[in-house]
Design a protein around this motif. Structure first.
Motif, short mmCIF file in Angstrom:
data_model
loop_
_atom_site.label_atom_id
_atom_site.label_comp_id
_atom_site.label_asym_id
_atom_site.label_seq_id
_atom_site.Cartn_x
_atom_site.Cartn_y
_atom_site.Cartn_z
N ILE A 78 0.83 -1.20 0.00
CA ILE A 78 0.00 0.00 0.00
C ILE A 78 0.87 1.26 0.00
CG2 ILE A 78 -1.72 1.34 1.28
CD1 ILE A 78 -2.75 -1.27 2.45
N GLY A 79 0.57 2.15 -0.92
CA GLY A 79 1.22 3.46 -0.90
C GLY A 79 0.34 4.44 -0.15
N ILE A 80 0.92 5.17 0.81
CA ILE A 80 0.13 6.13 1.57
C ILE A 80 0.61 7.55 1.27
CG2 ILE A 80 -0.45 4.52 3.42
CD1 ILE A 80 1.74 5.84 5.11
N TRP A 81 -0.30 8.50 1.38
CA TRP A 81 0.04 9.89 1.07
C TRP A 81 -0.77 10.84 1.96
CZ3 TRP A 81 -4.31 12.45 -0.33
CH2 TRP A 81 -5.36 11.68 -0.87
N GLU A 82 -0.26 12.07 2.07
CA GLU A 82 -0.93 13.12 2.84
C GLU A 82 -0.72 14.43 2.08
OE1 GLU A 82 0.21 15.40 6.87
OE2 GLU A 82 -0.32 13.26 7.18
N LEU A 83 -1.79 15.01 1.58
CA LEU A 83 -1.74 16.19 0.73
C LEU A 83 -2.16 17.43 1.53
CD1 LEU A 83 -1.30 17.35 -2.13
CD2 LEU A 83 -3.70 16.81 -2.60
N ASP A 84 -1.24 18.39 1.69
CA ASP A 84 -1.50 19.61 2.46
C ASP A 84 -2.29 20.61 1.62
OD1 ASP A 84 -0.41 22.56 3.32
OD2 ASP A 84 -0.54 21.18 5.04
N ALA A 85 -3.39 21.12 2.19
CA ALA A 85 -4.26 22.03 1.44
C ALA A 85 -3.59 23.37 1.20
CB ALA A 85 -5.58 22.23 2.19
N ALA A 86 -2.77 23.83 2.14
CA ALA A 86 -2.16 25.15 2.02
C ALA A 86 -1.03 25.18 1.00
CB ALA A 86 -1.65 25.61 3.38
N THR A 87 -0.15 24.20 1.04
CA THR A 87 1.03 24.19 0.16
C THR A 87 0.80 23.41 -1.14
OG1 THR A 87 1.95 22.18 1.16
CG2 THR A 87 2.50 24.30 2.19
N GLY A 88 -0.18 22.51 -1.12
CA GLY A 88 -0.41 21.67 -2.29
C GLY A 88 0.60 20.56 -2.45
N LEU A 89 1.50 20.39 -1.47
CA LEU A 89 2.52 19.34 -1.53
C LEU A 89 2.08 18.13 -0.72
CD1 LEU A 89 5.76 21.48 -1.17
CD2 LEU A 89 4.70 20.58 -3.26
N ASN A 145 -10.69 23.31 11.09
CA ASN A 145 -11.84 23.96 11.70
C ASN A 145 -13.08 23.41 11.01
OD1 ASN A 145 -10.42 25.86 13.45
ND2 ASN A 145 -9.77 26.85 11.53
N PRO A 146 -14.25 23.54 11.64
CA PRO A 146 -15.47 23.06 11.01
C PRO A 146 -15.61 23.64 9.60
CG PRO A 146 -15.93 23.66 13.28
CD PRO A 146 -14.52 24.11 13.00
N GLY A 147 -15.75 22.73 8.62
CA GLY A 147 -15.95 23.16 7.24
C GLY A 147 -14.69 23.55 6.52
N GLN A 148 -13.52 23.50 7.18
CA GLN A 148 -12.26 23.90 6.54
C GLN A 148 -11.32 22.70 6.45
OE1 GLN A 148 -10.33 27.24 8.32
NE2 GLN A 148 -8.61 27.23 6.87
N VAL A 149 -11.05 22.27 5.21
CA VAL A 149 -10.20 21.11 4.99
C VAL A 149 -8.74 21.52 5.10
CG1 VAL A 149 -9.50 19.33 3.35
CG2 VAL A 149 -11.91 20.01 3.50
N ALA A 150 -8.01 20.89 6.00
CA ALA A 150 -6.59 21.17 6.17
C ALA A 150 -5.73 20.30 5.27
CB ALA A 150 -6.18 20.97 7.63
N LYS A 151 -6.15 19.06 5.08
CA LYS A 151 -5.38 18.14 4.25
C LYS A 151 -6.24 16.94 3.84
CE LYS A 151 -3.37 15.97 8.38
NZ LYS A 151 -2.10 15.66 9.09
N LEU A 152 -5.78 16.24 2.85
CA LEU A 152 -6.36 14.97 2.46
C LEU A 152 -5.36 13.87 2.78
CD1 LEU A 152 -7.81 15.74 -1.11
CD2 LEU A 152 -9.01 15.85 1.08
N ILE A 153 -5.85 12.77 3.30
CA ILE A 153 -4.98 11.60 3.51
C ILE A 153 -5.60 10.41 2.79
CG2 ILE A 153 -4.16 12.43 5.75
CD1 ILE A 153 -6.01 10.34 7.05
N GLY A 154 -4.77 9.51 2.35
CA GLY A 154 -5.32 8.36 1.63
C GLY A 154 -4.28 7.33 1.29
N HIS A 155 -4.66 6.41 0.47
CA HIS A 155 -3.74 5.35 0.04
C HIS A 155 -3.98 5.03 -1.43
CE1 HIS A 155 -7.31 2.78 1.05
NE2 HIS A 155 -6.91 2.14 -0.03
#
Length: 466
Positions: free
Chosen positions: A23-34, A111-121
């Motif tokens: 499994i490849g895992i990743w975490e995408l930051d909403a602010a930096t896009g990295l 915060n409620p309604g504010q996405v900080a990051k996406l995580i997934g695989h």
């Protein structure tokens, strides 16, 4: 209190789980896009080591162009609306290899309604997709062959009814051709579902004509592979040629012989020439029967069959076009295991006084077997259609049994084990290729493939009870 002390080092176990599950895992930051990733993630995209950075834009560059808009919309919607997503898509890796991946992700909120990051695989599912595609192809091919088989059977019945004058002749003609169809099917599914070798086809048909093989010579390379359709056609053609040679042609005389010559034609064509010599003179005028019809039309538009009923013997020229031809396998084809035949006939024997148990869930086949055995003097119990009923019947200690392998969703292995325990011989009836495909409880038992000839069934049982 921790009920699972080994989870104190949970990081090690998580690393092991990720490594072994691919499994490849990743975490995408909403602010930096990295995105942060593990090594397996970048390996899935064709990199031996982690890249310096990764982003949604970089990821979309690997996705097949026709899927980019769909996948990009899912990512954007997840960021904007805070909803999980999942998809399957094809990618082209950094090394140019095309693969299938399955990706899943969920939003993490600061915060409620504010996405900080996406995580997934992400998982490479190429083998799964290939298996799905193969199953779809095999299902389509199976449906095609079943439909064709029923159509062929219908045509056989119609033609045989016009060309035969007695019920016995009609039954014999129809039975022989149905057996040829069954043998061709065994070749088609023997090693690879989509192709068969000319070697296997010729071996299969010659074994069905026990006693004449030594008078048939074959020159040329028979280790050439054909599609399922061509294999089926060639099996039917060679069956008709052998049947005609034994009944009316070269093999009907003690001095007659058949030569089969194989050569390569233009492009990837295969030329097959059947030559009969030493047989009785052929009549100048011949009645066209179903055999000639099969020979002339079996190859359809993918090949040709030309018949020359010369006075000194039949000559048949078969051309197989390249659309039927398959690549020759890397390894030479091993000689096939000889099919069991009824050459050691005991046709004058009976089953008089023998108690035979029949286990078969198809009512027509079961009644047919029972009728055959009763006509030879046997007392028949059954046919039993369930394992429970068959096990109950064993208490009456029959002299022998006939077992179908599959009864609906269950097999008769438990019945076979009980028969062996009581030293009761039994004959296996199955559409499977050989006894190695069956459970251990059937080990060592005699096997007769479906469909079967009446005399073969009787002869096997006589040998069992003698």
């Amino acid at each position: 209190m921790n009920d699972f002390p080994f989870l104190k080092n949970g990081g090690d176990h998580l690393d092991l789980l990720l490594a072994t599950s691919e499994i490849g895992i990743w975490e995408l930051d909403a602010a930096t896009g990295l995105a942060l990733r593990n090594l397996r993630h970048d390996q899935i995209f064709g990199h031996d080591t982690l890249l310096d950075h990764w982003s949604a834009e970089i990821f979309l560059g690997y996705v097949f162009e026709e899927d980019r808009e769909r996948v990009g919309t899912l990512l954007e919607t997840s960021f904007n609306d805070g909803i999980p997503w999942s998809f399957e898509t094809q990618i082209r890796r950094a090394d140019g290899v095309d693969r299938w991946i399955s990706a899943n992700g969920v939003p993490i909120f600061s915060n409620p309604g504010q996405v900080a990051k996406l995580i997934g695989h992400v998982i490479d599912i190429t083998e799964t997709k290939q298996n799905e595609d193969r199953l779809k192809l095999l299902s389509k091919e199976l449906n095609h062959r079943v439909a064709n088989t029923f159509t062929i059977m219908h045509s056989m019945i119609r033609h045989a009814s016009k060309k035969t004058s007695t019920i016995d002749e009609f039954a014999e003609t129809l039975t022989e051709r149905l057996e040829a169809l069954a043998r061709s099917n065994r070749v088609l599914v023997a090693k690879e579902a989509e192709r068969s070798s000319l070697h296997d086809i010729l071996t299969m048909e010659l074994e069905a004509f026990a006693g004449w093989q030594t008078r048939v010579s074959i020159t040329g390379d028979t280790h050439v592979w054909f599609s399922g359709e061509a294999s089926e056609a060639l099996a039917m053609i060679f069956h008709e040629l052998l049947t005609n040679a034994v009944k009316h042609g070269a093999l009907s005389e003690s001095t007659g012989e058949v030569a089969i010559n194989l050569t390569s034609g233009v492009g990837r064509q295969i030329l097959i020439k059947w030559i009969e010599t030493g047989g009785p003179p052929l009549p100048a005028k011949r009645r066209t029967g179903i055999g000639s019809t099969i020979l002339k039309n079996a190859m359809r538009e993918e090949g040709t069959v030309d018949l020359d009923f010369a006075t000194d013997g039949l000559v048949c020229e078969i051309v197989v076009h390249n659309s039927f031809l398959k690549e020759t396998p890397d390894k030479p084809i091993e000689p096939s295991t000889p099919m069991l035949t009824d050459d050691a006939r005991v046709s004058d024997g009976t089953l008089s006084g023998q108690q035979i148990m029949v286990v078969e869930d198809d009512p027509i086949i079961g009644l047919d077997i029972a009728d055959i055995l009763r006509s030879r003097g046997a007392a028949v119990s059954g046919p039993f259609t369930t394992v429970a009923n068959a096990l109950q019947a064993i208490r009456k200690t029959p002299d022998a049994a006939v077992l179908d392998v599959n009864l609906g969703r269950e097999t008769t292995e438990a019945v076979a084990l009980q028969l062996s325990k009581h030293a009761i011989p039994f004959l296996i009836l199955s559409g499977q290729l050989d006894s190695s495909d069956l459970g251990g409880g059937f080990g060592g038992a005699s096997m007769l493939s479906k469909p079967f000839r009446e005399q073969d069934l009787v002869n096997r049982l006589i040998r069992l009870v003698q």
